[in-house]
Design a protein around this motif. Sequence first.
Motif, PDB file in Angstrom:
ATOM      1  N   THR A 143      40.450  73.984  94.000  1.00 62.71           N
ATOM      2  CA  THR A 143      41.191  73.431  93.989  1.00 62.71           C
ATOM      3  C   THR A 143      42.138  74.663  93.752  1.00 62.71           C
ATOM      4  OG1 THR A 143      41.230  72.201  91.979  1.00 62.71           O
ATOM      5  CG2 THR A 143      41.810  70.471  93.372  1.00 62.71           C
ATOM      6  N   GLY A 144      41.375  75.144  92.601  1.00 64.33           N
ATOM      7  CA  GLY A 144      42.287  76.826  92.010  1.00 64.33           C
ATOM      8  C   GLY A 144      40.356  77.374  90.895  1.00 64.33           C
ATOM      9  N   GLY A 145      41.342  78.482  90.828  1.00 61.35           N
ATOM     10  CA  GLY A 145      40.514  79.253  90.563  1.00 61.35           C
ATOM     11  C   GLY A 145      39.758  78.582  89.381  1.00 61.35           C
ATOM     12  N   THR A 146      40.450  77.619  88.276  1.00 58.33           N
ATOM     13  CA  THR A 146      39.588  77.145  86.979  1.00 58.33           C
ATOM     14  C   THR A 146      38.316  75.860  87.521  1.00 58.33           C
ATOM     15  OG1 THR A 146      41.783  77.128  85.728  1.00 58.33           O
ATOM     16  CG2 THR A 146      39.537  75.537  84.937  1.00 58.33           C
ATOM     17  N   ALA A 148      36.952  76.740  90.642  1.00 55.95           N
ATOM     18  CA  ALA A 148      36.238  77.929  91.375  1.00 55.95           C
ATOM     19  C   ALA A 148      35.082  78.039  90.879  1.00 55.95           C
ATOM     20  CB  ALA A 148      36.939  78.240  92.193  1.00 55.95           C
ATOM     21  N   ASN A 149      35.974  79.037  89.397  1.00 57.84           N
ATOM     22  CA  ASN A 149      35.316  78.949  88.522  1.00 57.84           C
ATOM     23  C   ASN A 149      33.592  78.137  87.580  1.00 57.84           C
ATOM     24  OD1 ASN A 149      35.243  82.810  88.569  1.00 57.84           O
ATOM     25  ND2 ASN A 149      37.868  81.535  87.761  1.00 57.84           N
ATOM     26  N   THR A 150      34.509  77.627  87.079  1.00 62.17           N
ATOM     27  CA  THR A 150      33.695  76.566  86.874  1.00 62.17           C
ATOM     28  C   THR A 150      32.243  75.946  87.584  1.00 62.17           C
ATOM     29  OG1 THR A 150      35.168  75.432  85.164  1.00 62.17           O
ATOM     30  CG2 THR A 150      33.810  74.561  85.970  1.00 62.17           C
ATOM     31  N   ALA A 278      39.903  85.878  90.125  1.00 65.21           N
ATOM     32  CA  ALA A 278      40.862  84.976  90.598  1.00 65.21           C
ATOM     33  C   ALA A 278      41.711  85.880  90.716  1.00 65.21           C
ATOM     34  CB  ALA A 278      41.956  83.912  89.056  1.00 65.21           C
ATOM     35  N   PHE A 279      42.303  86.788  90.966  1.00 71.21           N
ATOM     36  CA  PHE A 279      43.462  87.473  91.796  1.00 71.21           C
ATOM     37  C   PHE A 279      42.897  88.684  92.064  1.00 71.21           C
ATOM     38  CE2 PHE A 279      45.021  88.603  87.604  1.00 71.21           C
ATOM     39  CZ  PHE A 279      45.711  89.513  87.743  1.00 71.21           C
ATOM     40  N   GLY A 280      42.262  89.034  91.491  1.00 75.30           N
ATOM     41  CA  GLY A 280      41.491  90.946  91.610  1.00 75.30           C
ATOM     42  C   GLY A 280      40.674  90.729  92.799  1.00 75.30           C
ATOM     43  N   HIS A 307      45.563  80.707  96.714  1.00 75.77           N
ATOM     44  CA  HIS A 307      47.098  80.505  96.240  1.00 75.77           C
ATOM     45  C   HIS A 307      47.381  81.386  95.453  1.00 75.77           C
ATOM     46  CE1 HIS A 307      45.108  76.864  92.396  1.00 75.77           C
ATOM     47  NE2 HIS A 307      45.620  78.843  92.675  1.00 75.77           N
ATOM     48  N   LYS A 308      47.199  82.372  94.999  1.00 77.34           N
ATOM     49  CA  LYS A 308      47.678  83.661  93.916  1.00 77.34           C
ATOM     50  C   LYS A 308      47.398  84.940  94.771  1.00 77.34           C
ATOM     51  CE  LYS A 308      45.831  82.598  89.663  1.00 77.34           C
ATOM     52  NZ  LYS A 308      44.930  82.738  88.927  1.00 77.34           N
ATOM     53  N   TRP A 309      46.875  85.468  95.237  1.00 76.34           N
ATOM     54  CA  TRP A 309      47.199  86.571  95.601  1.00 76.34           C
ATOM     55  C   TRP A 309      46.643  86.988  97.486  1.00 76.34           C
ATOM     56  CZ3 TRP A 309      46.005  91.776  93.648  1.00 76.34           C
ATOM     57  CH2 TRP A 309      46.707  93.351  93.730  1.00 76.34           C
TER      58      TRP A 309
HETATM   59  C1  LIG Z   1      44.624  81.877  86.945  1.00 72.65           C
HETATM   60  C2  LIG Z   1      43.468  82.731  86.952  1.00 72.65           C
HETATM   61  C3  LIG Z   1      42.196  82.027  86.448  1.00 72.65           C
HETATM   62  C4  LIG Z   1      42.801  80.247  86.722  1.00 72.65           C
HETATM   63  O1  LIG Z   1      42.815  80.166  87.848  1.00 72.65           O
HETATM   64  P1  LIG Z   1      43.781  78.521  88.185  1.00 72.65           P
HETATM   65  O2  LIG Z   1      43.844  79.614  90.055  1.00 72.65           O
HETATM   66  O3  LIG Z   1      45.221  78.803  87.472  1.00 72.65           O
HETATM   67  O4  LIG Z   1      42.734  77.139  88.255  1.00 72.65           O
HETATM   68  C5  LIG Z   1      41.224  82.188  86.149  1.00 72.65           C
HETATM   69  N1  LIG Z   1      40.880  83.998  85.740  1.00 72.65           N
HETATM   70  C6  LIG Z   1      41.955  84.380  85.574  1.00 72.65           C
HETATM   71  C7  LIG Z   1      41.654  85.494  85.998  1.00 72.65           C
HETATM   72  C8  LIG Z   1      43.494  84.574  86.520  1.00 72.65           C
HETATM   73  O5  LIG Z   1      43.900  84.939  86.522  1.00 72.65           O
END
Ligand SMILES: *Cc1c(COP(=O)(O)O)cnc(C)c1O
Length: 499
Positions: A143-146, A148-150, A278-280, A307-309
Amino acid sequence: MTELTLDPTDWDAFRVLAHRMVDDMLTHLQTLPEQPAWREMPPPVRESFNAPVPREGVGEAAAYATFVDRVMPYTVGNLHPRFWGWVQGQGTPLGMMADMLAAGINPHLAGFNQAPALVEHEVIRWLAELLGLPAGASGLLVTGGTMANTLGLAVARHAGAAALTLDVREDGLQTDAGARPRGRLVFYGSTETHNWARKAAELLGLGNRSFRRVPVDADYRLDLAALARMVDEDVAAGQHPFCVIGTAGTVNTGATDDLDAIADFCRERSLWFHVDGAFGALAHLADGLRHIVKGLGRADSIGFDLHKWGSLPFECACVLVRDAELHRAAFASTASYIAATDRGVIAGGLPFAERGVDLTRGFKALKVWMSLTAHGTAHLAAVIEQNVRQARQLAKRIEQHAELELMAPVPLNIVCFRYAPRDRRDDPALDAVNEEILLRLQEQGIAVPSGTRIGGRYVIRVANVNHRSRAADFEALVDAVVELGREVAAEPVAQTSRG
Ligand SMILES: *Cc1c(COP(=O)(O)O)cnc(C)c1O
């Protein structure tokens, strides 16, 4: 008795309605620059969401009309060319259509013997190669970065515990029983690490105290000497370091930790190296930016957003894990009702269910696959470079302006600044002034940056992942901040009633 279905009763009428939905949405996207960046909901709209449960349906056309009237105009505004708040992507018309197509064929992506599974496998292979991971790396769209990182941290936890002969899946993390080692499993990340790490520490049963916040240097990068010291101290105290998080593109300022040096450190100390990109992380796609995230491909796992960059519609992110077997070992489990067969629909099993926590999963991979295929990674990389160029240009204008102050270095695509005439820079009232400027920018529909605190000061923050922004949009922002700054600074009430 008529036999029931949820399909349209009149397919021809529904076809007309469906075409109108596409047309309306494309018109909406095409006319964004003429719309305000944000609009506050009128009270009647807000109140309209208290309707009772709709026991009797009103039909597709009426439901759609309600969406057009009361939902579509009142979003956060992240589609707009002057939206730079938090870090929110814009999506694309193609991504929108791909989501429609994915929902249309609606395949179940736990795995199965089907083309959509091959699409996800292919996309994961592409993404691993683009970020510099070796062939054979594993991954999962989430779903998101949260998330993915988790998941990356969960694999790290499993591997780290296994090294202590602790089977975290079977026994959990309790350290009070039998032969289990004493002390906590601890992991490290800079004080600029995004809040996902705290959530993950809590969710994975590690506890927030297991997340060691390492100080940063003047450029907001993890202080490596402090990291080494903290790890030594933890080991001496009987704790069990298992992972270091490096961030590629911090949420506050866009700083990137020295990933190469962290990779060296992790190798030397036998620690898992996870990168929150997440974006970088996507800076790795661009020839002109790759040096910033050097060492990314040495990570044991990477969590990053598309869904960011990546400009795909929400939700879409990816976790990549260098060692496919370790990835699987952290999550795989079997049950008789999902057992694989050699032939038929479940041949090949459910590989994606074995790489994370979801069983039923949608076809997110389609929008990634169609977008990369249609636009090409070179074009995506050029858009990313354009965003960085725009951020640097904005920073330059701010530095040249006597009434504006740049509040942090701009290594990537985030610009933190404030309204602060040169002769007033020590004035604590500027915090309230800038917060008021930000709110007026939003409420007047001019632009949507967000706010944060840097070094104790309230700043306006522009996070530029926006493929629609043009040079004129940033000029409009600068002009508006200066104009609003003068206006607010001249209102004594606004300065004293806040902060
Ligand atoms: C946005 C962001 C997250 C979290 O990602 P989501 O897609 O909002 O869950 C984690 N780390 C960094 C650096 C982010 O910018």
